[in-house]
Design an enzyme around this catalytic site. Structure first.
Site, PDB file in Angstrom:
ATOM      1  N   LYS A  17     -57.658  33.883  -0.656  1.00 35.84           N
ATOM      2  CA  LYS A  17     -57.506  32.523  -1.171  1.00 35.84           C
ATOM      3  C   LYS A  17     -58.348  32.348  -2.422  1.00 35.84           C
ATOM      4  CE  LYS A  17     -58.002  27.653   0.122  1.00 35.84           C
ATOM      5  NZ  LYS A  17     -58.308  26.711   1.217  1.00 35.84           N
TER       6      LYS A  17
ATOM      7  N   LEU B 107     -48.451  33.686  -0.325  1.00 37.81           N
ATOM      8  CA  LEU B 107     -48.115  33.143   0.984  1.00 37.81           C
ATOM      9  C   LEU B 107     -47.957  31.631   0.955  1.00 37.81           C
ATOM     10  CD1 LEU B 107     -50.565  35.255   3.196  1.00 37.81           C
ATOM     11  CD2 LEU B 107     -48.122  35.657   2.807  1.00 37.81           C
TER      12      LEU B 107
ATOM     13  N   VAL C  73     -52.892  30.980  -1.646  1.00 44.45           N
ATOM     14  CA  VAL C  73     -53.210  32.049  -0.701  1.00 44.45           C
ATOM     15  C   VAL C  73     -52.224  33.187  -0.917  1.00 44.45           C
ATOM     16  CG1 VAL C  73     -53.491  32.671   1.726  1.00 44.45           C
ATOM     17  CG2 VAL C  73     -54.093  30.370   0.955  1.00 44.45           C
TER      18      VAL C  73
ATOM     19  N   ASP D 175     -59.059  17.546   7.438  1.00 45.46           N
ATOM     20  CA  ASP D 175     -57.643  17.691   7.073  1.00 45.46           C
ATOM     21  C   ASP D 175     -56.863  18.304   8.238  1.00 45.46           C
ATOM     22  OD1 ASP D 175     -55.442  17.375   5.468  1.00 45.46           O
ATOM     23  OD2 ASP D 175     -55.716  19.255   4.379  1.00 45.46           O
TER      24      ASP D 175
ATOM     25  N   GLY E   1     -51.592  25.053  -2.342  1.00 40.84           N
ATOM     26  CA  GLY E   1     -51.924  23.666  -2.055  1.00 40.84           C
ATOM     27  C   GLY E   1     -52.623  23.026  -3.229  1.00 40.84           C
TER      28      GLY E   1
ATOM     29  N   MET F 256     -55.764  22.547  -3.774  1.00 46.65           N
ATOM     30  CA  MET F 256     -57.029  23.146  -4.210  1.00 46.65           C
ATOM     31  C   MET F 256     -56.944  24.640  -4.454  1.00 46.65           C
ATOM     32  SD  MET F 256     -60.039  21.218  -2.100  1.00 46.65           S
ATOM     33  CE  MET F 256     -61.219  22.084  -3.124  1.00 46.65           C
TER      34      MET F 256
END
Length: 534
Positions: A39, A16, A24, A135, A19, A21
């Protein structure tokens, strides 16, 4: 990862997103058949124990937040075959706010406030649980589809959240604090986060939420014109946040005041809680903050064409006490061409219809002169105290007071006109020439300013210039031995040209430079940037 089985029960179907870190995936529970979002930590971060420890603490904290405005955490664990930590969350249908704004551009103030109001509800619960997101940005604000054509804002990705609960503080080492100090999206970072401060609290999220509201209203953030990361960090910490009405003149002042309060540089001058920010927004949404599909439309041209009264410079950080307005269209089918009834009367409208004041008698002028002198002493003392390393601030204040006093004493006394013996013939009034007051940004903020060879007062790096559209004004910016002069033109609408004047200075090597990094005579399309003068 596609097709693999995690912990013997989650079948990976497709990716999906990804990023810094983690990634997903959409997955399916092999026992129940439920579709979920899974995740995992990716890359070298998965080999760092401090990151894994933070991952688990934040997973437990996010799981404890009881609100429908935060993505629910359903399960967590470690895949033993791959030694891979994972989180299982509810699978959402819809789109994030960043993707939506990329397609539509700015949206109506009504829709923007509804989105931010729901985000406030989620943040309020997170902050009560001792979790600071760190964030907040449109990409982490998901417009999830629900039944009956409704949308709900859900906050995503607590991956770099700072857990400030007592039990977490006891286990978090200095190394972990350092790891997370500068993580986040720079365009939405608060000044204290950009500084890497260890004293980041929930008010940092409110700054980021204010920038997201700014973007929804204007179609851009206050810092979109800056391209370098170092320059961006300096601008966030020391620069000036351009008022949202500068880029979006259709935004009503009541809405602009919410943005202005959220992006105050000092945390103590912002909203002090998500609940306080929600209360300010709630006054502007008498019909509630529900979001339906038919509200998710671009800004109509009839609203974009409006020019709302400008938000006056506040004398205090508190929001003005305004009544519940009726200026926000509650539905796209509303009469968008009608004028805002909330602006046809009241203090805001009266401020634009105040007759000019008569010239004061000389006795009052003397009192005013004494008041000016007293105010000048206080202002000079304040500037000298705040800018102890920069004497130009006090000199500018004293020059402004002196010029104001000289102008007041030079004003001629009013004389009584003789009463006419016969009535004067009536003549049609001459058409009035429109006059505009525009704001010009000065870089650096500490510099002194002259407009048309007269000292001008700069408030936090912004000077106001008044004149008719098309009029030209000579602006000189100077500081120490450096000086820059340019011609500024007042336009029919929007900011002046140019909208910013940057002081030129000499570097250590003698080469002449500007505060935004360009050499004199060099043409540049950038308007951002500032340099700290020692």
């Amino acid at each position: 990862m596609i097709g693999t089985l995690i912990e013997g029960k989650y079948q990976i179907l497709r990716q999906l997103g990804a990023g810094a870190m983690g990634a997903v995936y959409q997955a399916e529970h092999t026992g129940t058949g439920r579709r979920v979002a899974l995740k995992v930590i990716t890359g070298d971060l998965g080999n760092r124990q401090e990151i894994i420890d933070r991952f688990w603490r934040e997973a437990r904290a996010a799981g404890r937040i009881d609100t429908q405005h935060i993505t629910q955490v359903l399960d967590s664990g470690v895949d033993r075959d791959r030694n891979l930590p994972y989180l299982v969350m509810e699978l959402l249908s819809g789109e994030d706010l960043q993707g939506f704004l990329k397609q539509t551009g700015p949206v109506t103030p009504d829709l923007a406030l509804r989105i931010i109001a729901q985000a406030c509800l989620g943040l309020q619960k997170a902050h009560e649980a001792g979790v600071v997101h760190r964030d907040i940005k449109p990409a982490n604000m998901f417009l999830a589809r629900r039944d009956a054509g409704e949308r709900m804002v859900k906050l995503l990705d607590f991956g770099i959240a700072k857990v400030v609960m007592e039990q977490a503080q006891g286990t978090e080492s200095a190394g972990l604090t350092k790891t997370g100090s500068m993580l986040g999206s720079p365009l939405y970072m608060s000044p204290e986060q950009a500084l890497g401060s260890k004293q980041i609290d929930h008010r940092s999220d409110l700054w980021s939420l204010g920038v997201a509201l700014y973007q929804a209203l204007a179609g851009r953030t206050p810092f979109d014109h800056i391209t370098g990361i170092g320059e961006l960090i300096v601008e966030i910490i020391y620069g000036h946040v351009t008022p949202v009405q500068h880029f979006a003149p259709w935004v009503p002042p009541e809405v602009a005041s919410v943005v202005h309060r959220a992006v105050q540089r000092k945390p103590e001058e912002r909203f002090q809680s998500a609940a306080e920010m929600l209360a300010a927004i709630q006054r502007l949404l008498p019909q509630g903050w529900g979001i339906t599909e038919d509200l998710l439309v671009p800004l109509p041209d009839v609203i974009r064409a409006r020019v709302e009264p400008r938000l006056p410079a506040p004398s205090s950080p508190s929001l003005p006490d305004v009544p519940v307005p009726t200026f926000l269209p509650q539905h796209p089918q509303a009469d968008l061409a009608a004028p805002h009834p909330g602006h046809t009367g009241g203090a805001m409208a009266r401020s634009h219809a105040t007759p000019p004041h008569a010239s004061p008698p000389k006795a009052l002028m003397a009192i005013g002169a004494a008041t000016l002198i007293t105010a000048g002493v206080l202002a000079g003392g304040y500037v000298a105290t705040r800018r102890s390393v920069e004497p130009a601030g006090a000199a500018r204040a004293q020059a402004w007071v002196a010029a104001s006093l000289k102008a007041a004493l030079a004003a001629p006394a009013p004389s009584a006109a003789p009463a006419p013996t016969t009535p004067a013939p009536s003549t049609p009034p001459a058409p009035s020439t429109p006059v505009r007051t525009v704001q010009l940004e000065i870089i650096p903020r500490e510099a002194s300013v002259e407009v048309d060879d007269k000292p001008a007062h700069a408030s936090d790096g912004v000077v106001e210039i008044t004149g008719t559209p098309g009029s030209k004004h000579r602006v000189r910016v100077f500081m120490h031995k450096y000086s820059t002069a340019t011609e500024v033109v007042i336009t029919e609408a929007g900011p002046p040209k140019p909208a910013r004047v940057v002081l030129s200075f000499s570097s250590a090597g003698g080469r002449s430079q500007r505060g935004d990094g360009a050499t004199p005579g060099q043409t540049t399309s950038r308007t951002g940037g500032s340099r700290i003068f020692e």
